[in-house]
Write an enzyme that holds these catalytic residues in place. Sequence first.
Site, PDB file in Angstrom:
ATOM      1  CG  HIS A 242      11.384 -23.676  -7.028  1.00 45.61           C
ATOM      2  ND1 HIS A 242      12.544 -23.238  -7.607  1.00 45.61           N
ATOM      3  CD2 HIS A 242      11.122 -24.876  -7.596  1.00 45.61           C
ATOM      4  CE1 HIS A 242      12.973 -24.133  -8.485  1.00 45.61           C
ATOM      5  NE2 HIS A 242      12.125 -25.135  -8.497  1.00 45.61           N
TER       6      HIS A 242
ATOM      7  CE  LYS B  62      10.427 -23.464 -16.101  1.00 42.96           C
ATOM      8  NZ  LYS B  62      11.132 -24.412 -17.018  1.00 42.96           N
TER       9      LYS B  62
ATOM     10  CG  ASN C  18      11.572 -14.822  -6.386  1.00 48.83           C
ATOM     11  OD1 ASN C  18      11.872 -15.177  -5.250  1.00 48.83           O
ATOM     12  ND2 ASN C  18      11.940 -13.651  -6.875  1.00 48.83           N
TER      13      ASN C  18
ATOM     14  N   GLY D 114       4.458 -26.532 -11.101  1.00 49.54           N
ATOM     15  CA  GLY D 114       4.437 -25.376 -11.980  1.00 49.54           C
ATOM     16  C   GLY D 114       3.919 -25.723 -13.363  1.00 49.54           C
TER      17      GLY D 114
END
Length: 283
Positions: free
Chosen positions: A37, A151, A35, A149
């Site tokens: 991605h 992250k 999710n 992202g």
Amino acid sequence: MLIIETLPLLRQQIRRLRMEGKRVALVPTMGNLHNGHMKLVDEAKARADVVVVSIFVNPMQFDRPEDLARYPRTLQEDCEKLNKRKVDLVFAPSVKEIYPNGTETHTYVDVPGLSTMLEGASRPGHFRGVSTIVSKLFNLVQPDIACFGEKDFQQLALIRKMVADMGFDIEIVGVPIMRAKDGLALSSRNGYLTAEQRKIAPGLYKVLSSIADKLQAGERDLDEIITIAGQELNEKGFRADDIQIRDADTLLEVSETSKRAVILVAAWLGDARLIDNKMVELA
């Protein structure tokens, strides 16, 4: 949804899109999509007419052959997810297509400084592999925007610098970390966790948040904060690998002039090396 595996067919499609005046967004991935991605895909769809998702497990960015060998290849499932999201084009080349003569003699792109510090110090060659494949995808797809992202904080910083230094006319969009309800950052590597380890895993974000709370409360003995955080991780069942508190804008050591800090945490849980980060305003 088109699925393309070769460079000539990709170039043909990109030429057509350019002739039609379409605004193109690229979402580079290594597959095994989750999710997090899909959040990148949704952001790309909101900003462009056409969304291209690349799926390529890039051997150049793996510093350990065993990690490359065990990385999940789930192309069929990935394409089903992307089709439901109404992605326009999936580029899923073979290694031979991208590196016809192998990786050892392939031209590479390196971003000095950022590629060898922090994560780069513990994973030699990793970021050189990232910058090489991303620059190649930029050349092939010629996107107007590309979504990554947050992250992988250092990776995003590295790509922004590469784009600025190389003169790519591409808007880089950082998409906030997507988390499970218990706080764990979504990651393909979470699939390596056993059921018991998955229960422990949210502890990483708890330690990260604890560091953030201390910084926001005005604590500035960074060495002590990091030492205590490492002990907390180990007590929770992790093997603390690296904990850093850096200037969020430069990734250098925090100084008196730093306005924002980023807390970067990496820890082993079983065979999975989990990473996470959190930004803190320094008043």
